[in-house]
Design an enzyme around this catalytic site. Structure first.
Site, PDB file in Angstrom:
ATOM      1  N   GLU A  32       5.231 -10.572   2.653  1.00  0.00           N
ATOM      2  CA  GLU A  32       6.067 -11.774   2.593  1.00  0.00           C
ATOM      3  C   GLU A  32       5.584 -12.604   1.390  1.00  0.00           C
ATOM      4  O   GLU A  32       4.460 -13.094   1.388  1.00  0.00           O
ATOM      5  CB  GLU A  32       5.931 -12.534   3.920  1.00  0.00           C
ATOM      6  CG  GLU A  32       6.695 -13.816   3.975  1.00  0.00           C
ATOM      7  CD  GLU A  32       8.143 -13.672   3.527  1.00  0.00           C
ATOM      8  OE1 GLU A  32       8.872 -12.832   4.074  1.00  0.00           O
ATOM      9  OE2 GLU A  32       8.533 -14.407   2.601  1.00  0.00           O
ATOM     10  N   CYS A  63       8.183  -4.513  -3.633  1.00  0.00           N
ATOM     11  CA  CYS A  63       8.890  -5.434  -2.750  1.00  0.00           C
ATOM     12  C   CYS A  63       8.375  -6.868  -2.915  1.00  0.00           C
ATOM     13  O   CYS A  63       8.603  -7.467  -3.958  1.00  0.00           O
ATOM     14  CB  CYS A  63       8.823  -4.922  -1.319  1.00  0.00           C
ATOM     15  SG  CYS A  63      10.191  -5.534  -0.331  1.00  0.00           S
ATOM     16  N   ARG A  92      15.535 -12.583  -3.698  1.00  0.00           N
ATOM     17  CA  ARG A  92      14.862 -12.239  -2.436  1.00  0.00           C
ATOM     18  C   ARG A  92      15.898 -11.825  -1.399  1.00  0.00           C
ATOM     19  O   ARG A  92      17.009 -12.363  -1.392  1.00  0.00           O
ATOM     20  CB  ARG A  92      14.074 -13.435  -1.887  1.00  0.00           C
ATOM     21  CG  ARG A  92      12.901 -13.837  -2.741  1.00  0.00           C
ATOM     22  CD  ARG A  92      12.142 -14.998  -2.104  1.00  0.00           C
ATOM     23  NE  ARG A  92      11.613 -14.632  -0.805  1.00  0.00           N
ATOM     24  CZ  ARG A  92      11.637 -15.421   0.265  1.00  0.00           C
ATOM     25  NH1 ARG A  92      12.181 -16.613   0.207  1.00  0.00           N
ATOM     26  NH2 ARG A  92      11.120 -15.004   1.402  1.00  0.00           N
ATOM     27  N   ILE A 130      12.969  -2.545   2.687  1.00  0.00           N
ATOM     28  CA  ILE A 130      12.752  -3.379   3.872  1.00  0.00           C
ATOM     29  C   ILE A 130      12.889  -4.847   3.455  1.00  0.00           C
ATOM     30  O   ILE A 130      11.995  -5.403   2.816  1.00  0.00           O
ATOM     31  CB  ILE A 130      11.355  -3.121   4.490  1.00  0.00           C
ATOM     32  CG1 ILE A 130      11.152  -1.627   4.771  1.00  0.00           C
ATOM     33  CG2 ILE A 130      11.180  -3.951   5.770  1.00  0.00           C
ATOM     34  CD1 ILE A 130       9.707  -1.221   5.064  1.00  0.00           C
ATOM     35  N   HIS A 171       9.433   0.478  -0.871  1.00  0.00           N
ATOM     36  CA  HIS A 171       8.053   0.766  -0.440  1.00  0.00           C
ATOM     37  C   HIS A 171       7.777   2.254  -0.621  1.00  0.00           C
ATOM     38  O   HIS A 171       8.155   3.048   0.249  1.00  0.00           O
ATOM     39  CB  HIS A 171       7.915   0.457   1.052  1.00  0.00           C
ATOM     40  CG  HIS A 171       7.837  -0.987   1.381  1.00  0.00           C
ATOM     41  ND1 HIS A 171       6.663  -1.607   1.726  1.00  0.00           N
ATOM     42  CD2 HIS A 171       8.792  -1.945   1.408  1.00  0.00           C
ATOM     43  CE1 HIS A 171       6.896  -2.890   1.960  1.00  0.00           C
ATOM     44  NE2 HIS A 171       8.175  -3.113   1.780  1.00  0.00           N
ATOM     45  N   GLU A 173       4.992   3.797  -0.384  1.00  0.00           N
ATOM     46  CA  GLU A 173       3.762   4.239   0.282  1.00  0.00           C
ATOM     47  C   GLU A 173       4.028   4.789   1.676  1.00  0.00           C
ATOM     48  O   GLU A 173       3.124   5.321   2.307  1.00  0.00           O
ATOM     49  CB  GLU A 173       2.740   3.082   0.342  1.00  0.00           C
ATOM     50  CG  GLU A 173       3.014   2.009   1.382  1.00  0.00           C
ATOM     51  CD  GLU A 173       4.076   0.998   0.960  1.00  0.00           C
ATOM     52  OE1 GLU A 173       4.730   1.185  -0.071  1.00  0.00           O
ATOM     53  OE2 GLU A 173       4.252   0.015   1.708  1.00  0.00           O
TER      54      GLU A 173
HETATM   55  N1  GLN Z   1      11.606 -10.315   2.027  1.00  0.00           N
HETATM   56  C1  GLN Z   1      10.215 -10.346   1.639  1.00  0.00           C
HETATM   57  C2  GLN Z   1       9.924 -11.498   0.697  1.00  0.00           C
HETATM   58  O1  GLN Z   1      10.786 -12.250   0.360  1.00  0.00           O
HETATM   59  C3  GLN Z   1       9.798  -9.041   1.017  1.00  0.00           C
HETATM   60  C4  GLN Z   1       9.857  -7.926   2.029  1.00  0.00           C
HETATM   61  C5  GLN Z   1       8.927  -6.774   1.756  1.00  0.00           C
HETATM   62  O2  GLN Z   1       7.947  -6.862   1.005  1.00  0.00           O
HETATM   63  N2  GLN Z   1       9.206  -5.661   2.402  1.00  0.00           N
HETATM   64  O3  GLN Z   1       8.834 -11.679   0.283  1.00  0.00           O
END
Ligand code: GLN
Length: 193
Positions: A32, A63, A92, A130, A171, A173
């Site tokens: 996040e 991400c 985002r 994600i 992602h 990984e």
């Molecule tokens: N939505 C998240 C953000 O704004 C990122 C999500 C993620 O790293 N899978 O930071």
């Protein structure tokens, strides 16, 4: 950390400036970005990280990590800051609520031939998104490595490189296909030469 260790990297977690001093390169993972930003500031890592990025340390952001490396954010929290380095605007949670998490097989020519390719050496890379961002706008110095190929987000930029900075919306990984990490480690070796 497991993906990098599987490829032979010596991996440590970086939570303090002292740990940052000990590494040649950095991966900023998913998570996040608003929380990462707060922690980076609370642990006095913002300036040291910005300095290392300016000094051309190789950094890979996936991400939320891509968001941390972006110079500009669309849909940021009002007080949200980034480390910057990539001349891009990221949006985002760009893919929206209905399809906020999904998988897609992407063509990423730059990493196709890596030795860590899974059995059968697929031409495509399974990308897991994600609540992912996308790259909405970018400067001339950005190389596009992959775009979404189907559906309403077709054409959206989801993997980029600018010098020693690499970023993906997805992602890499979580699937056991380590070609993105292998490519990053090659960037690191080149930078250390
Ligand atoms: N939505 C998240 C953000 O704004 C990122 C999500 C993620 O790293 N899978 O930071």
């Amino acid at each position: 950390m497991h993906a990098l260790a599987a490829l032979g990297a010596n991996v440590i977690g970086v939570r303090r400036p002292r740990e940052l001093d000990d590494v040649d390169a950095l991966v900023i993972p998913g998570g996040e970005s608003t929380t990462m930003d707060k922690l980076v500031r609370a642990f006095d890592l913002q300036e040291p990280l910005r300095k290392r990025i300016a000094d051309a340390m190789p950094v890979y952001g996936s991400c939320a990590g891509m968001i941390m490396l972006a110079d500009r954010i669309a849909d940021a929290r009002p007080d949200q800051d980034t480390l910057g380095g990539l001349d891009i605007t990221v949006r985002r949670n760009a893919f929206g609520r209905q399809v906020d998490s999904f998988e897609e097989d992407l063509h990423i020519p730059r990493i196709a031939g890596q030795t860590s390719a899974p059995e059968g050496h697929p031409q495509t890379f399974k990308a897991v998104f994600i609540r992912a961002p996308w790259v909405e706008e970018m400067g001339a110095g950005i190389e596009v490595l992959a775009t979404v190929e189907t559906g309403p987000a077709r054409g959206r930029v989801v993997a980029i490189q600018q010098g020693n900075l690499l970023a993906t919306s997805f992602h890499p990984e979580v699937t056991g296909d380590h070609r993105i990490h292998e490519y990053f480690m090659q960037m690191v070796r080149t930078a250390l030469r």
